[in-house]
Design an enzyme around this catalytic site. Structure first.
Site, PDB file in Angstrom:
ATOM      1  N   CYS A 108      14.171   7.397   1.200  1.00  0.00           N
ATOM      2  CA  CYS A 108      14.245   7.855  -0.186  1.00  0.00           C
ATOM      3  C   CYS A 108      15.014   9.179  -0.273  1.00  0.00           C
ATOM      4  O   CYS A 108      16.216   9.199  -0.077  1.00  0.00           O
ATOM      5  CB  CYS A 108      12.856   7.931  -0.820  1.00  0.00           C
ATOM      6  SG  CYS A 108      12.896   8.006  -2.634  1.00  0.00           S
ATOM      7  N   HIS A 204      10.984   2.754   0.004  1.00  0.00           N
ATOM      8  CA  HIS A 204       9.926   3.320   0.840  1.00  0.00           C
ATOM      9  C   HIS A 204       9.470   2.281   1.862  1.00  0.00           C
ATOM     10  O   HIS A 204       8.467   1.591   1.682  1.00  0.00           O
ATOM     11  CB  HIS A 204       8.769   3.801  -0.035  1.00  0.00           C
ATOM     12  CG  HIS A 204       9.049   5.104  -0.704  1.00  0.00           C
ATOM     13  ND1 HIS A 204       8.733   6.325  -0.138  1.00  0.00           N
ATOM     14  CD2 HIS A 204       9.673   5.392  -1.873  1.00  0.00           C
ATOM     15  CE1 HIS A 204       9.131   7.310  -0.936  1.00  0.00           C
ATOM     16  NE2 HIS A 204       9.701   6.764  -1.996  1.00  0.00           N
ATOM     17  N   GLU A 206       8.034   2.706   4.539  1.00  0.00           N
ATOM     18  CA  GLU A 206       6.698   2.982   5.096  1.00  0.00           C
ATOM     19  C   GLU A 206       5.595   2.283   4.327  1.00  0.00           C
ATOM     20  O   GLU A 206       4.461   2.161   4.817  1.00  0.00           O
ATOM     21  CB  GLU A 206       6.442   4.495   5.154  1.00  0.00           C
ATOM     22  CG  GLU A 206       5.996   5.158   3.853  1.00  0.00           C
ATOM     23  CD  GLU A 206       7.117   5.387   2.855  1.00  0.00           C
ATOM     24  OE1 GLU A 206       6.824   5.954   1.785  1.00  0.00           O
ATOM     25  OE2 GLU A 206       8.268   5.018   3.145  1.00  0.00           O
TER      26      GLU A 206
END
Length: 224
Positions: A108, A204, A206
């Site tokens: 990001c 994102h 993650e």
């Protein structure tokens, strides 16, 4: 593996409103699950050289908008106030990582830091990409260049979890755009083809499932 962090005011047990260096746990767990050993890199510009001396890779995480002055632009009213210390720390850590040739993954804001560090520019506000609900990710279909690091990991397309209102306009020197939003072509990833591993990815990762968090495995593997 160094993981960039934010300085925030937080409640800490019985202690309220104290300064703290933090980062969402998911970044750390994804690195650990991929076989890495993460440690937080606090926004302390003066400590970057010493802290990065012990790092074998750098993860630049999400966060606040970058100061537009760093890419030669006036601040748009819709650009959030910059965190100058975080900007300085992230850029300094990236410079060390590139100098040492260790792997870099930007998520990001991290993608945007990579682009700006190479002289790239940002779209300061993309209404179609701004979060529908603050604090919740928006699913976005993404086209990936097959002849890229991302292409080898994710294939020719993926779905990313996005929470941003800015994006890369010009990738910057030595960088190649390798993923784009399917609906409007906004850049979703850049890579340096000449680096050991230098990837910036707007979604994102993650927060994604195994189909997208393979990116962390590729990142960690590149450090060995």
């Amino acid at each position: 593996m160094a993981v960039t962090a934010d300085a925030v005011t937080a409640n800490w047990g019985v202690w309220g409103a104290i300064p703290a260096a933090v980062q969402p746990w998911t970044y750390l767990t994804k690195v650990a699950e991929a076989g890495g050993s993460p440690f937080l890199l606090p926004p302390m510009h003066e400590a970057v050289e010493d802290l990065m001396a012990g790092a074998d890779a750098l993860l630049i995480t999400g966060g606040a908008d970058i100061d537009p002055a760093r890419y030669g632009a006036e601040r748009d009213p819709r650009t959030f106030p910059p965190d100058e210390l975080r900007d300085a720390t992230d850029l300094a850590a990236l410079a060390v990582a590139e100098r040492r040739g260790i792997p870099v993954l930007g998520i990001c804001r991290g993608l945007q830091v990579i682009a700006v560090s190479r002289g790239g520019t940002l779209h300061q506000h993309l209404p179609a990409h701004a979060p529908t609900v603050p604090g919740r990710h928006t699913l976005r279909d993404i086209t990936v260049a097959p002849d890229s690091v991302l292409g080898r990991v994710l294939g020719g397309s993926t779905t990313g979890q996005c929470h941003h209102h800015q994006g890369v306009a010009e990738a910057g020197e030595g960088l190649r755009a390798t993923a784009w939003a399917r609906e409007d072509g906004v850049i979703e990833a850049v890579e340096d083809p000449g680096a050991r591993f230098l990837v910036g990815f707007q979604p994102h990762a993650e927060e994604g499932g195994a189909e997208i968090t393979g990116l962390f495995k590729a990142f960690v593997d590149a450090a060995w």
